[in-house]
Design a protein around this motif. Sequence first.
Motif, PDB file in Angstrom:
ATOM      1  N   GLN A 124      46.009  27.991  10.131  1.00  0.00           N
ATOM      2  CA  GLN A 124      45.931  26.763   9.112  1.00  0.00           C
ATOM      3  C   GLN A 124      44.467  26.024   9.128  1.00  0.00           C
ATOM      4  O   GLN A 124      44.321  24.835   9.068  1.00  0.00           O
ATOM      5  N   GLY A 125      43.610  27.110   9.773  1.00  0.00           N
ATOM      6  CA  GLY A 125      42.044  26.495   9.793  1.00  0.00           C
ATOM      7  C   GLY A 125      41.830  25.879  11.027  1.00  0.00           C
ATOM      8  O   GLY A 125      40.713  25.492  11.378  1.00  0.00           O
ATOM      9  N   LYS A 126      42.755  25.783  11.887  1.00  0.00           N
ATOM     10  CA  LYS A 126      42.731  25.159  13.253  1.00  0.00           C
ATOM     11  C   LYS A 126      42.079  26.300  14.182  1.00  0.00           C
ATOM     12  O   LYS A 126      41.878  27.342  13.974  1.00  0.00           O
ATOM     13  N   LYS A 127      41.580  25.650  15.325  1.00  0.00           N
ATOM     14  CA  LYS A 127      41.076  26.596  16.510  1.00  0.00           C
ATOM     15  C   LYS A 127      42.086  27.557  16.784  1.00  0.00           C
ATOM     16  O   LYS A 127      43.305  27.023  17.083  1.00  0.00           O
ATOM     17  N   THR A 128      41.828  28.914  16.944  1.00  0.00           N
ATOM     18  CA  THR A 128      42.707  29.697  17.485  1.00  0.00           C
ATOM     19  C   THR A 128      42.688  29.816  18.933  1.00  0.00           C
ATOM     20  O   THR A 128      41.797  29.760  19.584  1.00  0.00           O
ATOM     21  N   ARG A 129      44.155  29.477  19.637  1.00  0.00           N
ATOM     22  CA  ARG A 129      44.128  29.221  21.149  1.00  0.00           C
ATOM     23  C   ARG A 129      45.006  30.503  21.611  1.00  0.00           C
ATOM     24  O   ARG A 129      44.860  30.755  22.845  1.00  0.00           O
ATOM     25  N   SER A 130      45.488  31.272  21.006  1.00  0.00           N
ATOM     26  CA  SER A 130      46.347  32.346  21.431  1.00  0.00           C
ATOM     27  C   SER A 130      46.490  33.597  20.298  1.00  0.00           C
ATOM     28  O   SER A 130      46.396  33.071  19.185  1.00  0.00           O
ATOM     29  N   ILE A 131      46.716  34.558  20.764  1.00  0.00           N
ATOM     30  CA  ILE A 131      47.018  35.894  19.989  1.00  0.00           C
ATOM     31  C   ILE A 131      48.469  36.478  20.391  1.00  0.00           C
ATOM     32  O   ILE A 131      48.570  36.709  21.521  1.00  0.00           O
ATOM     33  N   ILE A 132      49.176  36.446  19.254  1.00  0.00           N
ATOM     34  CA  ILE A 132      50.692  37.279  19.589  1.00  0.00           C
ATOM     35  C   ILE A 132      50.334  38.654  18.911  1.00  0.00           C
ATOM     36  O   ILE A 132      50.133  38.883  18.047  1.00  0.00           O
ATOM     37  N   ILE A 133      50.956  39.587  19.806  1.00  0.00           N
ATOM     38  CA  ILE A 133      50.655  41.079  19.685  1.00  0.00           C
ATOM     39  C   ILE A 133      52.254  41.543  19.511  1.00  0.00           C
ATOM     40  O   ILE A 133      52.930  41.115  20.260  1.00  0.00           O
ATOM     41  N   THR A 134      52.575  42.137  18.316  1.00  0.00           N
ATOM     42  CA  THR A 134      53.771  42.633  18.076  1.00  0.00           C
ATOM     43  C   THR A 134      53.987  43.883  17.894  1.00  0.00           C
ATOM     44  O   THR A 134      52.846  44.676  18.249  1.00  0.00           O
ATOM     45  N   ASP A 135      55.254  44.464  18.065  1.00  0.00           N
ATOM     46  CA  ASP A 135      55.516  45.811  18.470  1.00  0.00           C
ATOM     47  C   ASP A 135      54.986  46.562  17.301  1.00  0.00           C
ATOM     48  O   ASP A 135      55.052  48.112  17.204  1.00  0.00           O
ATOM     49  N   SER A 136      54.612  46.154  16.190  1.00  0.00           N
ATOM     50  CA  SER A 136      54.224  46.911  15.034  1.00  0.00           C
ATOM     51  C   SER A 136      52.719  46.840  14.882  1.00  0.00           C
ATOM     52  O   SER A 136      51.807  47.285  13.968  1.00  0.00           O
TER      53      SER A 136
END
Length: 93
Positions: A49-61
């Motif tokens: 939502q325009g905030k700072k990215t603190r983590s990245i989630i990696i999915t099985d796809s």
Amino acid sequence: MSQFSVLNVGFGNIVMVSKIVGIIHSDSASAKRIRNEAKSHNNLVDATQGKKTRSIIITDSNHLILSNLRVEALTRRIESRDNSIAEEEEEKD
């Protein structure tokens, strides 16, 4: 009826826990590289939502989901199965 475990990644956005391969910090060089690659392949979902990215989630796809919550906060939510938002998780930028 089976119950699916979901993870609130911020702002009411959810991810199926069973689809998560990993959660990484967003500030490393390799994280930035895979983020750019996912963006070029249209596999990037921005849930910040325009905030700072603190983590990245990696999915099985092979989709990457950007979250403004820290890796530790997301891990606590998964372990406790509690998707309520603690005040310390909602940092002001």
